[in-house]
Design a protein around this motif. Sequence first.
Motif, PDB file in Angstrom:
ATOM      1  N   GLU A  23      51.722  82.660  41.280  1.00  0.00           N
ATOM      2  CA  GLU A  23      52.963  82.303  40.602  1.00  0.00           C
ATOM      3  C   GLU A  23      53.343  80.837  40.769  1.00  0.00           C
ATOM      4  O   GLU A  23      54.026  80.278  39.913  1.00  0.00           O
ATOM      5  N   SER A  24      52.929  80.220  41.868  1.00  0.00           N
ATOM      6  CA  SER A  24      53.384  78.862  42.156  1.00  0.00           C
ATOM      7  C   SER A  24      52.351  77.777  41.880  1.00  0.00           C
ATOM      8  O   SER A  24      52.682  76.592  41.905  1.00  0.00           O
ATOM      9  N   SER A  25      51.101  78.173  41.609  1.00  0.00           N
ATOM     10  CA  SER A  25      50.074  77.161  41.372  1.00  0.00           C
ATOM     11  C   SER A  25      48.874  77.767  40.646  1.00  0.00           C
ATOM     12  O   SER A  25      48.737  78.988  40.559  1.00  0.00           O
ATOM     13  N   TYR A  85      44.198  65.914  37.697  1.00  0.00           N
ATOM     14  CA  TYR A  85      44.326  66.806  38.853  1.00  0.00           C
ATOM     15  C   TYR A  85      42.973  67.054  39.520  1.00  0.00           C
ATOM     16  O   TYR A  85      42.891  67.214  40.738  1.00  0.00           O
ATOM     17  N   ARG A 142      45.280  67.912  46.935  1.00  0.00           N
ATOM     18  CA  ARG A 142      45.435  69.362  46.849  1.00  0.00           C
ATOM     19  C   ARG A 142      44.434  69.983  45.877  1.00  0.00           C
ATOM     20  O   ARG A 142      44.026  69.350  44.893  1.00  0.00           O
ATOM     21  N   SER A 174      44.824  72.561  43.916  1.00  0.00           N
ATOM     22  CA  SER A 174      45.444  73.350  42.851  1.00  0.00           C
ATOM     23  C   SER A 174      46.434  72.481  42.090  1.00  0.00           C
ATOM     24  O   SER A 174      46.804  71.386  42.525  1.00  0.00           O
ATOM     25  N   ILE A 175      46.858  73.000  40.932  1.00  0.00           N
ATOM     26  CA  ILE A 175      47.904  72.351  40.142  1.00  0.00           C
ATOM     27  C   ILE A 175      49.163  73.175  40.334  1.00  0.00           C
ATOM     28  O   ILE A 175      49.139  74.402  40.149  1.00  0.00           O
ATOM     29  N   THR A 176      50.237  72.559  40.707  1.00  0.00           N
ATOM     30  CA  THR A 176      51.467  73.320  40.918  1.00  0.00           C
ATOM     31  C   THR A 176      52.008  73.816  39.584  1.00  0.00           C
ATOM     32  O   THR A 176      51.746  73.219  38.529  1.00  0.00           O
ATOM     33  N   PHE A 177      52.770  74.890  39.635  1.00  0.00           N
ATOM     34  CA  PHE A 177      53.381  75.410  38.406  1.00  0.00           C
ATOM     35  C   PHE A 177      54.286  74.358  37.782  1.00  0.00           C
ATOM     36  O   PHE A 177      54.332  74.222  36.554  1.00  0.00           O
ATOM     37  N   GLU A 178      54.995  73.596  38.619  1.00  0.00           N
ATOM     38  CA  GLU A 178      55.887  72.561  38.108  1.00  0.00           C
ATOM     39  C   GLU A 178      55.104  71.490  37.351  1.00  0.00           C
ATOM     40  O   GLU A 178      55.551  71.007  36.301  1.00  0.00           O
ATOM     41  N   GLU A 179      53.934  71.124  37.860  1.00  0.00           N
ATOM     42  CA  GLU A 179      53.104  70.117  37.178  1.00  0.00           C
ATOM     43  C   GLU A 179      52.618  70.640  35.836  1.00  0.00           C
ATOM     44  O   GLU A 179      52.595  69.894  34.837  1.00  0.00           O
TER      45      GLU A 179
END
Length: 204
Positions: free
Chosen positions: A110-112, A159, A168, A170-175
């Motif tokens: 859900e977050s990334s 990314y 990091r 992963s790609i964050t959901f916000e990104e």
Amino acid sequence: MIFNYPNGRRFTQTSEKQETFRKKEKNFTYSNRGMTLEEDLNETNRFYLENNIAVIHKKPTPVQIVQVDYPKRSAAVIKEAYFKQASTTDYNGIYRGRYIDFEAKETKFESSFPLKNFHEHQINHMKAVLAHDGICFVIIRFSSFEKVFFLPAEHLLIYWKRMSDGGRKSITFEEINDNSHALSLGFRPRIDYIKVIDDLYSFH
């Protein structure tokens, strides 16, 4: 016939009874929230083709045959084969004279979005497509809350480089939310990604 995945794991064929149960379970699981991403995109591409909008198809999974029997001179039976790792992306085609190439991915996070879902050769392929002025992107679905995004390949490459440089993985959901274009599920087409292409490349 025996099929094996690239990692050596054996592909098993389900029985008719198991397949019927699986379909029922799948229909229940996806009720009120659509089909799998691949099914949605295949349906979308059929709509584009039938309505003379674009010609875009899913690339077949390459198979390496390792054992063939010849019970008759006129017939060959494949006894063992391997699903080879795809060297490019999932979909390609043409729209208004421009080459279209994209990958489709789903995640339960859900977050990334984990970058391990991509392979180095796919990233290199995307770079090559962009270098030749093709339109390249990724369609990502967060299955846990049914969000679908159109992420231009240019952003994915940023990314990926960040990860390669020790950042990091992963790609964050916000990104993704900030650098992508949200795609809503419709009836026909199911996922109208051509609309985003029209907006990004002024195809009006």
